[in-house]
Design an enzyme around this catalytic site. Sequence first.
Site, mmCIF file in Angstrom:
data_model
loop_
_atom_site.group_PDB
_atom_site.id
_atom_site.type_symbol
_atom_site.label_atom_id
_atom_site.label_comp_id
_atom_site.label_asym_id
_atom_site.label_seq_id
_atom_site.Cartn_x
_atom_site.Cartn_y
_atom_site.Cartn_z
ATOM 1 N N PHE A 127 -0.067 11.528 -0.249
ATOM 2 C CA PHE A 127 1.222 12.182 -0.498
ATOM 3 C C PHE A 127 1.140 13.281 -1.556
ATOM 4 O O PHE A 127 2.028 14.130 -1.627
ATOM 5 C CB PHE A 127 2.286 11.144 -0.871
ATOM 6 C CG PHE A 127 2.561 11.009 -2.332
ATOM 7 C CD1 PHE A 127 1.765 10.236 -3.140
ATOM 8 C CD2 PHE A 127 3.626 11.685 -2.902
ATOM 9 C CE1 PHE A 127 2.010 10.122 -4.490
ATOM 10 C CE2 PHE A 127 3.887 11.579 -4.258
ATOM 11 C CZ PHE A 127 3.071 10.799 -5.061
ATOM 12 N N LYS A 128 0.063 13.314 -2.353
ATOM 13 C CA LYS A 128 -0.086 14.380 -3.353
ATOM 14 C C LYS A 128 0.008 15.771 -2.710
ATOM 15 O O LYS A 128 0.463 16.714 -3.349
ATOM 16 C CB LYS A 128 -1.422 14.266 -4.080
ATOM 17 C CG LYS A 128 -1.704 12.934 -4.746
ATOM 18 C CD LYS A 128 -0.977 12.777 -6.052
ATOM 19 C CE LYS A 128 -1.407 11.544 -6.839
ATOM 20 N NZ LYS A 128 -1.119 10.247 -6.195
ATOM 21 N N ASP A 129 -0.417 15.870 -1.441
ATOM 22 C CA ASP A 129 -0.365 17.167 -0.751
ATOM 23 C C ASP A 129 1.063 17.711 -0.658
ATOM 24 O O ASP A 129 1.253 18.931 -0.626
ATOM 25 C CB ASP A 129 -0.908 17.039 0.680
ATOM 26 C CG ASP A 129 -2.406 16.777 0.728
ATOM 27 O OD1 ASP A 129 -3.127 17.278 -0.136
ATOM 28 O OD2 ASP A 129 -2.835 16.065 1.665
ATOM 29 N N MET A 132 1.357 19.407 -4.018
ATOM 30 C CA MET A 132 0.246 20.302 -4.392
ATOM 31 C C MET A 132 0.186 21.558 -3.529
ATOM 32 O O MET A 132 -0.147 22.630 -4.019
ATOM 33 C CB MET A 132 -1.074 19.579 -4.219
ATOM 34 C CG MET A 132 -1.577 18.771 -5.316
ATOM 35 S SD MET A 132 -1.632 19.366 -6.968
ATOM 36 C CE MET A 132 -2.410 17.921 -7.661
#
Length: 483
Positions: A127-129, A132
């Site tokens: 989920f960081k994408d 980011m």
Amino acid sequence: MHRPLAEHGGTFYTAPMRYISTRGQAPARDFADVLLAGLAEDGGLFVPESWPHFTPADWRAMRGLPYHALAARVMQPFVGDAIPFETLRKICRDAYAGFGHPAVAPLVQLETNLFTQELFHGPTLAFKDMAMQVLGRLFDHVLTARDARVTIVGATSGDTGSAAIEACAGRERVDIMILHPHERTSLVQRRQMTTVHAANVGNIALEGTFDDCQDLVKAMFADTQFRTEVHLSAVNSINWARIAAQIPYYVAAALALGAPDREVAFSVPTGNFGNVLAAWAARRMGLPVARLIVGSNRNDILFRFLESNDMSMVPVEPSLSPSMDIQVSSNFERLLFELLERDPVALTTTMQRFRETGRMPVPDATWHRARGVLHGFRLDDAGTEAEIRRLHAECGYLADPHTAIGIAAARAHAPGHGVPTVAMATAHPAKVPDAMERATGLRPPLPPRMADLYEREERFTVLPNDLAVVEAKVRALVGRNRA
Ligand SMILES: *Cc1c(COP(=O)(O)O)cnc(C)c1O
């Protein structure tokens, strides 16, 4: 000042948005400054000077928008006048164009009133994408306007490094160097970092532990001459822009399930508290969120706080869900600031006591305010594996260990009364094939666009744990791209 923009519906804030520090000793800044600065000079975290608010009519006007358009719409009041709206829309469109699902963050129904929202369709399958991919493009835009460049350095043991590399690869104004501990990361995670071939990306495999990597990054920031020379920057989870870019998916899920005319609840597998803070922000902006459920593994500081007002640090123990292996949740400071009714003196005193004693003294009234919205849940590795097995057997759903904790938390603490609860799916099960096989007998395949990950050529340099050697490597990367 409000200006209606007919084709996107609702009220637009065209007023500037300023950010203040939770510790109260830093000057107010705009969105672009806050993006580049990360942490405030007084050691505090930036928060909006006032919370934007959407009316029910505003929310209704956002129903049915494509994800990127919704994201731009929800982020706009936070960006204020720092970036033109059309530019923000284009940034969001580009950021989500490479995702592996046309809905970007699709909802999947598991039971009556229980859903999961898949946040793992980005380039690194975590989920960081979601944030980011926006952040890298925001950096490029702001740095171009200022005719400046930055060098991002970071240490990683897992998801953050690869998401940062994917977000920065090929960006014109950014160089990025990520340190990982040599032969101590999973093969998927290492390959996701080392097979990205762009002139502005460097990978160092450090002969040492993750803590050694982190210490070297801190030492680079402390080396003032080096820091100024290469314009050091970071994209860690306290960066406000990351929180802002995580609010839209809560809005998307709530609107799809009937908001603003129906309440929803969210369950979030939690580490640094960034993701659940974004859900809290959506609620603060007027989204009808009945409850937030905070999932933890055996590293249960947040669970103990919510159960018994016991916020005390204990050593971290490794688990099946490494992105939730935390001693302290850095973004909790932002919530605490709100719970303390935005009193920077009380906040600073509380944080200082926490650092000195390892225990956070939270007044009862403040704690009760937290419990009015947040419910804690904790699951050990055996329970997590059992939940993965159960989900596969009963719902035919493959959930990674982080996601499984969020779903178990949702089942334990759903508000009932027909309120739909959405558990955040934060990582793709193919990232942890061994754990999935142990629990279900299946090894989930990588999505087709990544199927050749194990064949791609890797690029990284093994270096000794030595500040001068690592700094020289960063200088070489920067020199190559600024020549
Ligand atoms: C980062 C991460 C988390 C924790 O999110 P926070 O915002 O730090 O609370 C949970 N699951 C996965 C897979 C992650 O990568």
